[in-house]
Design a protein around this motif. Structure first.
Motif, short mmCIF file in Angstrom:
data_model
loop_
_atom_site.label_atom_id
_atom_site.label_comp_id
_atom_site.label_asym_id
_atom_site.label_seq_id
_atom_site.Cartn_x
_atom_site.Cartn_y
_atom_site.Cartn_z
N ASN A 89 5.22 14.70 -5.79
CA ASN A 89 5.91 14.44 -4.53
C ASN A 89 6.21 12.94 -4.45
O ASN A 89 5.28 12.12 -4.39
N PRO A 90 7.49 12.56 -4.47
CA PRO A 90 7.83 11.14 -4.52
C PRO A 90 7.25 10.32 -3.37
O PRO A 90 6.83 9.19 -3.58
N TYR A 91 7.22 10.90 -2.18
CA TYR A 91 6.70 10.15 -1.03
C TYR A 91 5.22 9.83 -1.20
O TYR A 91 4.78 8.71 -0.94
N ILE A 92 4.46 10.82 -1.66
CA ILE A 92 3.02 10.59 -1.87
C ILE A 92 2.81 9.53 -2.95
O ILE A 92 1.99 8.62 -2.79
N HIS A 93 3.59 9.61 -4.02
CA HIS A 93 3.45 8.61 -5.09
C HIS A 93 3.88 7.22 -4.61
O HIS A 93 3.26 6.22 -4.98
N LEU A 94 4.89 7.16 -3.75
CA LEU A 94 5.30 5.87 -3.18
C LEU A 94 4.15 5.24 -2.40
O LEU A 94 3.81 4.08 -2.60
N ARG A 95 3.56 6.02 -1.51
CA ARG A 95 2.47 5.48 -0.70
C ARG A 95 1.27 5.10 -1.57
O ARG A 95 0.65 4.06 -1.35
N LEU A 96 0.93 5.92 -2.54
CA LEU A 96 -0.17 5.56 -3.45
C LEU A 96 0.14 4.24 -4.15
O LEU A 96 -0.71 3.36 -4.24
N GLY A 97 1.36 4.10 -4.65
CA GLY A 97 1.75 2.88 -5.34
C GLY A 97 1.65 1.66 -4.44
O GLY A 97 1.16 0.60 -4.85
N ARG A 115 6.55 6.90 -10.63
CA ARG A 115 6.65 8.33 -10.30
C ARG A 115 7.54 8.53 -9.08
O ARG A 115 8.35 9.46 -9.03
N ALA A 116 7.38 7.68 -8.07
CA ALA A 116 8.21 7.79 -6.87
C ALA A 116 9.68 7.56 -7.23
O ALA A 116 10.57 8.33 -6.80
N TYR A 117 9.93 6.54 -8.03
CA TYR A 117 11.30 6.22 -8.44
C TYR A 117 11.90 7.35 -9.27
O TYR A 117 13.05 7.76 -9.04
N MET A 118 11.14 7.89 -10.21
CA MET A 118 11.64 8.98 -11.06
C MET A 118 11.93 10.23 -10.23
O MET A 118 12.84 10.98 -10.54
N GLU A 123 16.49 5.04 -3.49
CA GLU A 123 16.58 5.23 -2.04
C GLU A 123 15.21 5.28 -1.36
O GLU A 123 15.06 4.86 -0.22
N ILE A 124 14.21 5.84 -2.06
CA ILE A 124 12.89 5.99 -1.44
C ILE A 124 12.26 4.65 -1.08
O ILE A 124 11.41 4.57 -0.21
N PHE A 125 12.73 3.59 -1.71
CA PHE A 125 12.17 2.26 -1.47
C PHE A 125 12.87 1.52 -0.33
O PHE A 125 12.41 0.47 0.09
N MET A 126 13.96 2.06 0.17
CA MET A 126 14.83 1.31 1.07
C MET A 126 14.27 1.07 2.47
O MET A 126 14.70 0.15 3.15
N GLU A 127 13.32 1.88 2.91
CA GLU A 127 12.80 1.71 4.27
C GLU A 127 11.53 0.87 4.32
O GLU A 127 10.99 0.65 5.40
N PRO A 130 10.63 -4.84 0.59
CA PRO A 130 11.27 -4.92 -0.74
C PRO A 130 10.34 -5.38 -1.86
O PRO A 130 10.66 -5.23 -3.04
N LYS A 131 9.17 -5.90 -1.52
CA LYS A 131 8.26 -6.40 -2.56
C LYS A 131 7.85 -5.29 -3.52
O LYS A 131 7.59 -5.55 -4.69
N TYR A 132 7.79 -4.04 -3.04
CA TYR A 132 7.36 -2.95 -3.93
C TYR A 132 8.42 -2.66 -4.98
O TYR A 132 8.12 -2.47 -6.15
N LEU A 133 9.67 -2.65 -4.57
CA LEU A 133 10.76 -2.43 -5.53
C LEU A 133 10.88 -3.63 -6.46
O LEU A 133 11.07 -3.46 -7.67
N GLU A 134 10.73 -4.82 -5.93
CA GLU A 134 10.79 -6.03 -6.76
C GLU A 134 9.68 -5.99 -7.82
O GLU A 134 9.92 -6.34 -8.98
#
Length: 142
Positions: A89-97, A115-118, A123-127, A130-134
């Protein structure tokens, strides 16, 4: 294995979560958390067997983030990823990351954010900050 909750229990869980969601919209995070925890208590033992536990843990994790309790939030998302449809689940992986990043576990953060990006793309990083995407951009080619 996808287990089905009895209709009455499922209905109670959904109602409690809807109440929690409404409280979150009003920034009543502690009261929202109480609703979500009450919903989780209705899920039978071995929460990792029940899909409802996946989204309840996510809701509690998000509320813990709003309350700035990153340690409890991390535990919730770790639990969520072990429940049905949690892994991948991309959202769960985003939050874990994000949570691993904040605790300076950069290797784990890179893995989870990848995992979130894949799973959901940039788009999942946009809200979020930005440090996480960077950070992720220093680890993989985006």
């Amino acid at each position: 294995m996808d287990l089905q909750l009895p209709d009455g229990i499922y209905t109670q869980i959904v109602e409690l979560c809807k109440s929690g969601d409404a409280l979150v919209k009003e920034s009543e995070y502690l009261f929202a958390k109480e609703k979500y925890v009450s919903a989780l208590r209705l899920v039978p033992e071995k929460h990792q067997d029940w899909e409802a536990a996946t989204w309840i843990y996510v809701a509690i994790g998000d509320v813990n983030l709003k309350l700035d309790d990153k340690e409890k939030a991390l535990k919730c998302f770790i639990n969520a990823v072990q429940c049905p449809k949690g892994l991948g689940n991309p959202y769960i992986h985003l939050r874990l990351g994000q949570l691993y990043f904040e605790q300076n576990y950069f290797e784990k953060a890179a893995d989870e954010l990848t995992r979130a990006y894949m799973g959901a793309g940039i788009e999942i990083f946009m809200e979020d900050d930005p440090k996480y995407l960077e950070f992720l951009e220093t680890k993989i080619n985006i």
